[in-house]
Design a protein around this motif. Structure first.
Motif, PDB file in Angstrom:
ATOM      1  N   MET A 748     -51.824   3.295  25.730  1.00  0.00           N
ATOM      2  CA  MET A 748     -51.102   4.574  25.693  1.00  0.00           C
ATOM      3  C   MET A 748     -49.642   4.255  25.400  1.00  0.00           C
ATOM      4  O   MET A 748     -48.971   3.583  26.180  1.00  0.00           O
ATOM      5  CB  MET A 748     -51.268   5.283  27.034  1.00  0.00           C
ATOM      6  CG  MET A 748     -50.648   6.648  27.143  1.00  0.00           C
ATOM      7  SD  MET A 748     -51.193   7.417  28.707  1.00  0.00           S
ATOM      8  CE  MET A 748     -49.983   8.733  28.851  1.00  0.00           C
ATOM      9  N   ARG A 749     -49.137   4.746  24.260  1.00  0.00           N
ATOM     10  CA  ARG A 749     -47.856   4.275  23.738  1.00  0.00           C
ATOM     11  C   ARG A 749     -46.834   5.393  23.610  1.00  0.00           C
ATOM     12  O   ARG A 749     -47.148   6.469  23.097  1.00  0.00           O
ATOM     13  CB  ARG A 749     -48.059   3.634  22.353  1.00  0.00           C
ATOM     14  CG  ARG A 749     -49.059   2.508  22.345  1.00  0.00           C
ATOM     15  CD  ARG A 749     -49.361   1.998  20.951  1.00  0.00           C
ATOM     16  NE  ARG A 749     -50.449   1.018  20.984  1.00  0.00           N
ATOM     17  CZ  ARG A 749     -51.037   0.500  19.916  1.00  0.00           C
ATOM     18  NH1 ARG A 749     -50.617   0.873  18.701  1.00  0.00           N
ATOM     19  NH2 ARG A 749     -52.017  -0.370  20.047  1.00  0.00           N
ATOM     20  N   ALA A 750     -45.627   5.104  24.073  1.00  0.00           N
ATOM     21  CA  ALA A 750     -44.511   6.004  23.762  1.00  0.00           C
ATOM     22  C   ALA A 750     -44.355   6.093  22.249  1.00  0.00           C
ATOM     23  O   ALA A 750     -44.638   5.132  21.518  1.00  0.00           O
ATOM     24  CB  ALA A 750     -43.234   5.468  24.395  1.00  0.00           C
ATOM     25  N   LEU A 751     -43.881   7.227  21.771  1.00  0.00           N
ATOM     26  CA  LEU A 751     -43.777   7.423  20.326  1.00  0.00           C
ATOM     27  C   LEU A 751     -42.901   6.371  19.672  1.00  0.00           C
ATOM     28  O   LEU A 751     -43.164   5.936  18.543  1.00  0.00           O
ATOM     29  CB  LEU A 751     -43.227   8.820  20.023  1.00  0.00           C
ATOM     30  CG  LEU A 751     -44.104  10.021  20.393  1.00  0.00           C
ATOM     31  CD1 LEU A 751     -43.477  11.310  19.870  1.00  0.00           C
ATOM     32  CD2 LEU A 751     -45.520   9.871  19.863  1.00  0.00           C
ATOM     33  N   TRP A 752     -41.847   5.921  20.387  1.00  0.00           N
ATOM     34  CA  TRP A 752     -40.923   4.981  19.745  1.00  0.00           C
ATOM     35  C   TRP A 752     -41.569   3.621  19.494  1.00  0.00           C
ATOM     36  O   TRP A 752     -41.066   2.842  18.679  1.00  0.00           O
ATOM     37  CB  TRP A 752     -39.635   4.829  20.531  1.00  0.00           C
ATOM     38  CG  TRP A 752     -39.736   4.353  21.949  1.00  0.00           C
ATOM     39  CD1 TRP A 752     -39.672   5.125  23.068  1.00  0.00           C
ATOM     40  CD2 TRP A 752     -39.899   3.008  22.420  1.00  0.00           C
ATOM     41  NE1 TRP A 752     -39.779   4.346  24.204  1.00  0.00           N
ATOM     42  CE2 TRP A 752     -39.917   3.042  23.825  1.00  0.00           C
ATOM     43  CE3 TRP A 752     -40.010   1.771  21.771  1.00  0.00           C
ATOM     44  CZ2 TRP A 752     -40.056   1.897  24.607  1.00  0.00           C
ATOM     45  CZ3 TRP A 752     -40.157   0.625  22.538  1.00  0.00           C
ATOM     46  CH2 TRP A 752     -40.175   0.692  23.937  1.00  0.00           C
ATOM     47  N   PRO A 756     -40.198   2.931  15.773  1.00  0.00           N
ATOM     48  CA  PRO A 756     -39.088   2.325  16.513  1.00  0.00           C
ATOM     49  C   PRO A 756     -37.702   2.694  16.015  1.00  0.00           C
ATOM     50  O   PRO A 756     -36.729   2.534  16.751  1.00  0.00           O
ATOM     51  CB  PRO A 756     -39.349   0.821  16.348  1.00  0.00           C
ATOM     52  CG  PRO A 756     -40.199   0.695  15.128  1.00  0.00           C
ATOM     53  CD  PRO A 756     -41.045   1.922  15.096  1.00  0.00           C
ATOM     54  N   LYS A 757     -37.569   3.168  14.793  1.00  0.00           N
ATOM     55  CA  LYS A 757     -36.250   3.507  14.275  1.00  0.00           C
ATOM     56  C   LYS A 757     -35.936   4.995  14.370  1.00  0.00           C
ATOM     57  O   LYS A 757     -34.847   5.421  13.998  1.00  0.00           O
ATOM     58  CB  LYS A 757     -36.122   3.044  12.827  1.00  0.00           C
ATOM     59  CG  LYS A 757     -36.166   1.523  12.672  1.00  0.00           C
ATOM     60  CD  LYS A 757     -35.870   1.089  11.263  1.00  0.00           C
ATOM     61  CE  LYS A 757     -35.859  -0.425  11.134  1.00  0.00           C
ATOM     62  NZ  LYS A 757     -34.826  -1.066  12.000  1.00  0.00           N
ATOM     63  N   GLU A 758     -36.852   5.782  14.876  1.00  0.00           N
ATOM     64  CA  GLU A 758     -36.679   7.227  14.914  1.00  0.00           C
ATOM     65  C   GLU A 758     -36.129   7.635  16.272  1.00  0.00           C
ATOM     66  O   GLU A 758     -36.862   7.767  17.260  1.00  0.00           O
ATOM     67  CB  GLU A 758     -38.014   7.932  14.633  1.00  0.00           C
ATOM     68  CG  GLU A 758     -37.854   9.423  14.440  1.00  0.00           C
ATOM     69  CD  GLU A 758     -39.109  10.056  13.903  1.00  0.00           C
ATOM     70  OE1 GLU A 758     -39.451  11.156  14.335  1.00  0.00           O
ATOM     71  OE2 GLU A 758     -39.768   9.439  13.034  1.00  0.00           O
ATOM     72  N   GLU A 759     -34.826   7.851  16.339  1.00  0.00           N
ATOM     73  CA  GLU A 759     -34.158   8.083  17.615  1.00  0.00           C
ATOM     74  C   GLU A 759     -34.629   9.351  18.312  1.00  0.00           C
ATOM     75  O   GLU A 759     -34.537   9.462  19.541  1.00  0.00           O
ATOM     76  CB  GLU A 759     -32.646   8.118  17.415  1.00  0.00           C
ATOM     77  CG  GLU A 759     -32.056   6.767  17.033  1.00  0.00           C
ATOM     78  CD  GLU A 759     -30.548   6.760  17.096  1.00  0.00           C
ATOM     79  OE1 GLU A 759     -30.008   6.872  18.218  1.00  0.00           O
ATOM     80  OE2 GLU A 759     -29.916   6.665  16.039  1.00  0.00           O
ATOM     81  N   GLU A 767     -45.410  13.678  25.170  1.00  0.00           N
ATOM     82  CA  GLU A 767     -46.455  13.378  24.203  1.00  0.00           C
ATOM     83  C   GLU A 767     -46.432  11.881  23.932  1.00  0.00           C
ATOM     84  O   GLU A 767     -45.466  11.198  24.256  1.00  0.00           O
ATOM     85  CB  GLU A 767     -46.289  14.180  22.916  1.00  0.00           C
ATOM     86  CG  GLU A 767     -45.032  13.885  22.129  1.00  0.00           C
ATOM     87  CD  GLU A 767     -44.908  14.774  20.894  1.00  0.00           C
ATOM     88  OE1 GLU A 767     -45.115  14.255  19.783  1.00  0.00           O
ATOM     89  OE2 GLU A 767     -44.593  15.978  21.045  1.00  0.00           O
ATOM     90  N   TYR A 768     -47.488  11.368  23.335  1.00  0.00           N
ATOM     91  CA  TYR A 768     -47.641   9.922  23.210  1.00  0.00           C
ATOM     92  C   TYR A 768     -48.733   9.625  22.208  1.00  0.00           C
ATOM     93  O   TYR A 768     -49.443  10.527  21.725  1.00  0.00           O
ATOM     94  CB  TYR A 768     -47.991   9.304  24.572  1.00  0.00           C
ATOM     95  CG  TYR A 768     -49.149   9.988  25.264  1.00  0.00           C
ATOM     96  CD1 TYR A 768     -50.466   9.605  25.033  1.00  0.00           C
ATOM     97  CD2 TYR A 768     -48.929  11.039  26.153  1.00  0.00           C
ATOM     98  CE1 TYR A 768     -51.530  10.244  25.640  1.00  0.00           C
ATOM     99  CE2 TYR A 768     -49.985  11.687  26.775  1.00  0.00           C
ATOM    100  CZ  TYR A 768     -51.283  11.284  26.514  1.00  0.00           C
ATOM    101  OH  TYR A 768     -52.325  11.932  27.120  1.00  0.00           O
ATOM    102  N   MET A 769     -48.881   8.346  21.907  1.00  0.00           N
ATOM    103  CA  MET A 769     -49.927   7.868  21.018  1.00  0.00           C
ATOM    104  C   MET A 769     -50.999   7.144  21.829  1.00  0.00           C
ATOM    105  O   MET A 769     -50.698   6.448  22.802  1.00  0.00           O
ATOM    106  CB  MET A 769     -49.365   6.913  19.968  1.00  0.00           C
ATOM    107  CG  MET A 769     -48.286   7.465  19.066  1.00  0.00           C
ATOM    108  SD  MET A 769     -48.890   8.626  17.844  1.00  0.00           S
ATOM    109  CE  MET A 769     -49.903   7.557  16.806  1.00  0.00           C
ATOM    110  N   ILE A 770     -52.249   7.297  21.407  1.00  0.00           N
ATOM    111  CA  ILE A 770     -53.327   6.410  21.841  1.00  0.00           C
ATOM    112  C   ILE A 770     -53.593   5.476  20.672  1.00  0.00           C
ATOM    113  O   ILE A 770     -54.032   5.904  19.602  1.00  0.00           O
ATOM    114  CB  ILE A 770     -54.598   7.186  22.221  1.00  0.00           C
ATOM    115  CG1 ILE A 770     -54.310   8.151  23.371  1.00  0.00           C
ATOM    116  CG2 ILE A 770     -55.718   6.220  22.591  1.00  0.00           C
ATOM    117  CD1 ILE A 770     -53.881   7.486  24.656  1.00  0.00           C
TER     118      ILE A 770
END
Length: 969
Positions: A748-752, A756-759, A767-770
Motif C-alpha cells: 500500500m503506497r503513498a502517491l508520491w 516522486p516528483k509531483e509535489e 488516497e493511495y496506490m496498491i
C-alpha cells in the motif's frame, strides 16, 4: 484469604475498566516532561557542541573508520564508528570507550550483519577529516565543534550534530559526578567564608596559614572562588540537570523505577537540508506526514496497550519502528535509529506552515534559505546506532531498508483474504453458525478467529472444556469448507500450579524477573500472571515447542495464531506495562529491550508453526506489538480503534505509515473495535478494508453482533460486493505481496512513491496506490455524495475500474458516489490479473480461470505481472516451484512470457485464461488471433464497445504458465 480476595477484586475491576472504557485515560501515560530522560535531553538546547572529534585517533579498517570523541567539560571519551555499507548506506555508531556496564545492542533486528567496505581518506588536518566512499559519497568530520556532513553527488544531504545536540549520558556510579565535585569545592569555600564572617578575618587567615596558604592567597581565593567563573558555572548547571529528580530513580503515579545503573540516555540530531516532508516512525494515530513538535510533545516510541487511542496525537501506541523517510522532488532519504528502548523524536522545520497546495502560511523564507527538516532522536538507554539510507529514489530507499531489517514475509494466500473475528464467539455451535451464515448469504470468508474466552480460564494453549469440548472436530468442519481458524496466544501466563505451561516455564527459569531476582508478577486477563522472557533464545525455542500438536492438544494444521497484549500489557504496571527495572536474560533491564518484547514473541510463535510442519508450510501470525524487522514474521494491525468515521479515515494514514516502514501486511479492525458503528459506516469500512493489505473484521465483547447479514439484505449485498472485489483481485494482491517479499516495495503506497516528483501528492493521505496499478480513494465521510480524487501524472491516463471511463492524469476530479461506490482507478499502461468467479473461500478458487484487465496508456502500451506458486508452502524457495509471468501489450499484440526480473522457476499449473478486457483501444478490429509455438493460429471471439473504447476477448483458453501471443488487427 483476604489478600486473595483483594487480588481478585482488583483483577475484576481492571477487566471491567478495560472492557467499558471508551476513551483513553491519558493520565496513565507519560508526557516528555514526566519522562526524566526526555526532560533532560530536551533541556539540552541547540548550541555549540561540547564534543570534540580527536582526529588524530583515526583508525580505518574494512569494517569502519573509527575515532574518539571527547566531551570537553566532563573529559569522557566516546568512540565514533563510521561504516560505509553496500548500496549507498552509511552507518554511525557511538559508544562509550570505557563503561561500567555493557549497553544493549539490537543485533537481532538486522536480517544479517551489514556488508561494509573500506572508506578512504581524502583529506585530514587537525580540524577536518574528509572520507571517501562509493557512489560519490563524501563524509566530512569537523573536529571542534564535532559535526558530520554527508555529501552525495557533491550535494549536502545530511548533517549530524549540526545543532550540537549529541548528549550521551556516560556510565558512572552514584556520587561520582562533576556536580558533587563542584559542590564539594563550593561547600569547603562556604565553610571558610562563614568563618571569616563569624570569627574574623584574622582567625580565618590563621587557619589558612596552618594549611600552608598565605593570607594573600586566601584573599585571591576569596575574590574568585564563590563566583566559580563562567565555564565552571556552565559545568555546574549542566551537571545539576543530571542530578535533578528522576535521574537516579524515578516514580510515575504509584510506580517506582529504581534505576540501579543511573542515567544512560543517548540523543543526537540530524539536519536534512532540502527536505520539507518526512514520514514514518509508526505507530501513531496521527497524520501520515509527520508534524513539527516544537509546540508540544515529541513523537514517542514505547510499545503500550492504549485503549481507544486518540487521533492526531504523537502518543506512543502498540508498536515502534524508529525509521523515517524524508522525500523531496530531488531525493528520498531514509533514517533508521536502531534502539529498542523508550525513544522520543523531535521534528523541526523551517517550512512548518506548508499547506496541501505547497504554499506558506505565516512564514517568509529568506531568499538564500532553503527548506530543512531537523530531527532529534532521544533514547533512554543503549547506544547511538543510526543508518542513513541515501536513496536517491523511493525504490532505492525501500531496497536499502530491506537489506537491513528484512522484507515482508510472503503470506499464504488465505491470509490475504477476508477474516471474521470478534471477542468472542461463544462456543463451537456459535462458530459453526457463523461459518454457515457466510455460506447461506453467499459471502466469501477464509478465517474464523477465537479470542481469549475460548481458553480454559485464560490459560493459553488450552480450550474451555464446556464451550469447546471438541476443538479438533470443529476445525475439521471448518477445513471441510476450505477455511482456516486462528486462536489467540498472549505472552502472559496464569500463575497457577495446575497449569502445565506455567509450571514448566517456572521450573526452567523462563520467566521475566523483578528487580530483586524473583519472578515478576503482574495482572492481566487471567488475574495474577507471569511473563515469558522471550529475550532468551532458549525460551523462544521452548515456546515454539508448545505449538506442536501433542503439546497444543486440539490444534490442527489449519489453526494459526494471534499474539495480542504483547507490548507487554500489565494492567497494574506503570503505563500498563512491565516495570523498567524488571530483568531479562543476560541481565538486561526491561528498559533496554522493551520495544523488542513483541518482536521476540512473534518470532517464537512463527518458529512454532514452522516446527509443527517440518518447515514446509508458511506461517500466519498476527501481532499487536512490533518493532523494525517484525515484517519478517507476519502481520500487524492498528489495535483497539473505534467505530467512528474519524477512525476509518485515520486507518488509511496509519496503514500507509506501516507500509512505508516495511510492515506491508497491516490493517485496521473493520468497523472499529469499540462501539457500535452505524450501518453506513460499517459498509464504508468493508469497502475501504477490501483495499487494505490485512482484511479483518473484529469487535469488542460488549459490542452488538456485526456479522454482515444482521443488518438486512441491502447491507448484506453491499458487503458482499466489497468482499467479492477483494477476492477477485487476490491474484494481483498476491503478486504485489511477492514483490514486497522480494524487494521491500510497499504493498500500500503513498502517491508520491509512484509519482516522486509531483509535489501535489506529498501531503495526500486519503488516497493511495496498491502496487503500481490501482489507485484507491475510500469514502470516509458520512452521507457523502462525492469525493475529490487527485489523479496524478500529467501524462498518465486512468480508468474507473467499475465503469471503464477514462480520465486524464494531472488533475483533481469530483467523483460522485453512492453507498455502493468504491472509487478505484486502474492506471493506464498496466495489466492486472483477476479471478472473477465468486467462491466461498480463496482455496475454492484454486484451478479457476483468470481474466486479464489491460489498461492502455496514450501510447497504446501496457504491461503487468502475475506471480504463481502453490500458495501455501515454502517450495517456492526450496524447490524453485514458482512462476512470474510477464504480460506485454504493444503494437496491437498481447504477449505472455516468463518474466526476466527474477530467475525462472519451474511451477506448472492447469489454470487457464478465460477472458481479456482491454480498455483504451480505439480502433475497429478485423480479427484477433491466438498464436502459440508449435500450434496453428486460432481465431478468437470478441466484443468491442466503441463508446468506452473497450474490447473483451472471450475464452482464449490458454494456460497461464504457457507462452503465447494474441494479435489484434
Amino acid at each position: 484469604m483476604a489478600a486473595d480476595r483483594m487480588k481478585h477484586l482488583l483483577c475484576a475491576s481492571l477487566i471491567l475498566w478495560s472492557s467499558n472504557c471508551y476513551a483513553v485515560d491519558r493520565n496513565n501515560f507519560k508526557t516528555c516532561e514526566q519522562s526524566s530522560f526526555c526532560r533532560r535531553q530536551r533541556k539540552f538546547h541547540p548550541d555549540v557542541s561540547p564534543y570534540r572529534a580527536l582526529l588524530d585517533t583515526l583508525e580505518i579498517s574494512h569494517v569502519a573508520a573509527s575515532l574518539n570523541l571527547l566531551h570537553e567539560k566532563t573529559q569522557v571519551l566516546l568512540k565514533l564508528e563510521i561504516c560505509g555499507l553496500e548500496d549507498n548506506t552509511v552507518r554511525f555508531r557511538i559508544t562509550e570507550l570505557e563503561t561500567k556496564r555493557p549497553r544493549f545492542e539490537a543485533s537481532d533486528v538486522l536480517v544479517k550483519s551489514p556488508r561494509t567496505y573500506r572508506l578512504s581518506v581524502e583529506k585530514q588536518t587537525t580540524e577536518e577529516l574528509m572520507l571517501l566512499g562509493r557512489d560519490s559519497l563524501r563524509i566530512s568530520v569537523s573536529a571542534r565543534p564535532f559535526r558530520i556532513d554527508v555529501l552525495s553527488g557533491g550535494e549536502l544531504v545530511t548533517s549530524v550534530n549540526a545543532r550540537g545536540l549529541l548528549l550521551f549520558e556516560h556510565s558512572r556510579t552514584r556520587g561520582n559526578t562533576l556536580t558533587e565535585r563542584v559542590s564539594s569545592t563550593v561547600g569547603s569555600m562556604w565553610t571558610k567564608l562563614k568563618a571569616v564572617f563569624t570569627s574574623g578575618k584574622e582567625e580565618a587567615a590563621s587557619e589558612e596559614k596552618n594549611e600552608g596558604e598565605s593570607p594573600e592567597g586566601e584573599e585571591k581565593a576569596h575574590e574568585k572562588q564563590p563566583d566559580l567563573g563562567t565555564d565552571e558555572k556552565e559545568d555546574q548547571e549542566e551537571m545539576v540537570e543530571e542530578e535533578e529528580e528522576g535521574t537516579w530513580e524515578e516514580s510515575f503515579k504509584s510506580h517506582h523505577d529504581s534505576k540501579p545503573y543511573g542515567p544512560m540516555s543517548v540523543g543526537l540530531d540530524f539536519s536534512l537540508p532540502g527536505f520539507e516532508d518526512v514520514y514514518g516512525i509508526p505507530e501513531h494515530a496521527d497524520s501520515f506526514r509527520l508534524r513539527t513538535t516544537s509546540s508540544g510533545d515529541p513523537y514517542r516510541l514505547y510499545n503500550l496497550d492504549v485503549f481507544q487511542y486518540e487521533l492526531e496525537n504523537p502518543m506512543a501506541l502498540y508498536g515502534s519502528v524508529p525509521y523515517m523517510v524524508a522525500h523531496s522532488p530531488e531525493r528520498t532519504l531514509g533514517l533508521f535509529w536502531l534502539n529498542p528502548s523508550e525513544t522520543w523524536i523531535d521534528i523541526a522545520s523551517n517550512t512548518a506552515g506548508k499547506t496541501v497546495f505547497g504554499k506558506m502560511l505565516d512564514f517568509v523564507r529568506s531568499a538564500n534559505e532553503g527548506p530543512q527538516i531537523d530531527v532529534r532522536w532521544m533514547s533512554e538507554s543503549g547506544i547511538v546506532d543510526a543508518f542513513l539510507l541515501l536513496g536517491p529514489s523511493p525504490t532505492d530507499v525501500f531496497r536499502q531498508y530491506a537489506a537491513l531489517a528484512g522484507t515482508q514475509a510472503l503470506p499464504p494466500l488465505f491470509a490475504l483474504a477476508y477474516h471474521q473475528s470478534r471477542w468472542n464467539y461463544n462456543d463451537e455451535d456459535d462458530v459453526r453458525a457463523v461459518d454457515a451464515g457466510f455460506d447461506k448469504h453467499n459471502l466469501p470468508m477464509d478465517v474464523i478467529w477465537l479470542d481469549i474466552e475460548h481458553t480454559d480460564g485464560k490459560r493459553y494453549f488450552t480450550w474451555d472444556p464446556n464451550k469447546f469440548p471438541n476443538p479438533a472436530d470443529m476445525q475439521n468442519d471448518i477445513a471441510g469448507k476450505k477455511r482456516k481458524m486462528v486462536t489467540i496466544v498472549d505472552p502472559h501466563l496464569k500463575v497457577d500450579s495446575g497449569y502445565s505451561v506455567y509450571n514448566e516455564a517456572y521450573s526452567r527459569g523462563y520467566l521475566v524477573k523483578n528487580k530483586g531476582g524473583g519472578d515478576y508478577e503482574g495482572w492481566c486477563w487471567p488475574g495474577s500472571a507471569a511473563y515469558l522472557d522471550f529475550i532468551n533464545p532458549e525460551v523462544r525455542d521452548w515456546y515454539a515447542s508448545k505449538f506442536a500438536y501433542e503439546s497444543y492438544q486440539g490444534s490442527t494444521d489449519i489453526l494459526f495464531t494471534w499474539n495480542d497484549m504483547n507490548e507487554p500489557s500489565v494492567f497494574n504496571g506503570p503505563e500498563v506495562t512491565l516495570h523498567k527495572d524488571a530483568l531479562h536474560h543476560g541481565g538486561w533491564e526491561h528498559r533496554d529491550v522493551h520495544n523488542l518484547y513483541g518482536f521476540y514473541q512473534q518470532w517464537g510463535t512463527v518458529g512454532g508453526q514452522l516446527r509443527r510442519s517440518g518447515g514446509n508450510e508458511r506461517p500466519f501470525v498476527l501481532a499487536r506489538a512490533f518493532f523494525a524487522g517484525s515484517q519478517r514474521f507476519g502481520a500487524v494491525w492498528t489495535g483497539d480503534n473505534v467505530g467512528e468515521w474519524s477512525h476509518l479515515k485515520a486507518s488509511i494514514q496509519m496503514v500507509l505509515s506501516l507500509n512505508l516502514c516495511g510492515l506491508s501486511f497491516s490493517g485496521a479492525d473493520i468497523g472499529g473495535f469499540f462501539k457500535n458503528p452505524p450501518t453506513e459506516l460499517l459498509i464504508r469500512w468493508y469497502q475501504a478494508g477490501a483495499y487494505q493489505p490485512l482484511y479483518r473484521a473484529h469487535a469488542h465483547i460488549d459490542t452488538a453482533r456485526r456479522e454482515p447479514w444482521i443488518f438486512g439484505s441491502d447491507t448484506t449485498a453491499l458487503v458482499r460486493a466489497a468482499l467479492r472485489e477483494r477476492y477477485a483481485l487476490l491474484p494481483y494482491w498476491y503478486t504485489v505481496f511477492f514483490w514486497a517479499y522480494r524487494s521491500g516495495m510497499p504493498v500500500m503506497r503513498a502517491l508520491w512513491i509512484e509519482f516522486p516528483k509531483e509535489e501535489q501528492t506529498f501531503l495526500i493521505e486519503d488516497e493511495y496506490m496498491i502496487g503500481n496499478a490501482l489507485l484507491v480513494h475510500p469514502v470516509t465521510e458520512a452521507a457523502s455524495r462525492g469525493v475529490n480524487v487527485h489523479l496524478p501524472g500529467a501524462h498518465e491516463v486512468w480508468y474507473d475500474v467499475h465503469t471503464q471511463k477514462k480520465y486524464s492524469g494531472g488533475q483533481e476530479i469530483n467523483y460522485p458516489v453512492k453507498l455502493s461506490t468504491i472509487p478505484v482507478f486502474q492506471r493506464g499502461g498496466t495489466i492486472i490479473p483477476r479471478k472473477d468467479r465468486p467462491r466461498r473461500s480463496s482455496a475454492c478458487m484454486s484451478g479457476d480461470p483468470y481474466t486479464l484487465y489491460v489498461a492502455l496508456d496514450d501510447q497504446k502500451f501496457a504491461e503487468g505481472e502475475l506471480y504463481m506458486d502453490d500458495e501455501h508452502s515454502f517450495n517456492f524457495e526450496k524447490e524453485n516451484e514458482y512462476q512470474l509471468r510477464h504480460f506485454l501489450f504493444k503494437d496491437g499484440t498481447l504477449k505472455a512470457s516468463v518474466s526476466s526480473h527474477i530467475p525462472p522457476g519451474k511451477y506448472s499449473s492447469i489454470e487457464w485464461l478465460e477472458r481479456i478486457v482491454i480498455v483504451g483501444i480505439a480502433q475497429p478490429m478485423l480479427s484477433i488471433m491466438m498464436k502459440q509455438p508449435g500450434s496453428q493460429d486460432v481465431p478468437l471471439a470478441y466484443e468491442y464497445t466503441p463508446e468506452l473504447s473497450s474490447l473483451i476477448v472471450r475464452r482464449p483458453g490458454v494456460r497461464l504458465t504457457a507462452d503465447w501471443t494474441i494479435v489484434i488487427r
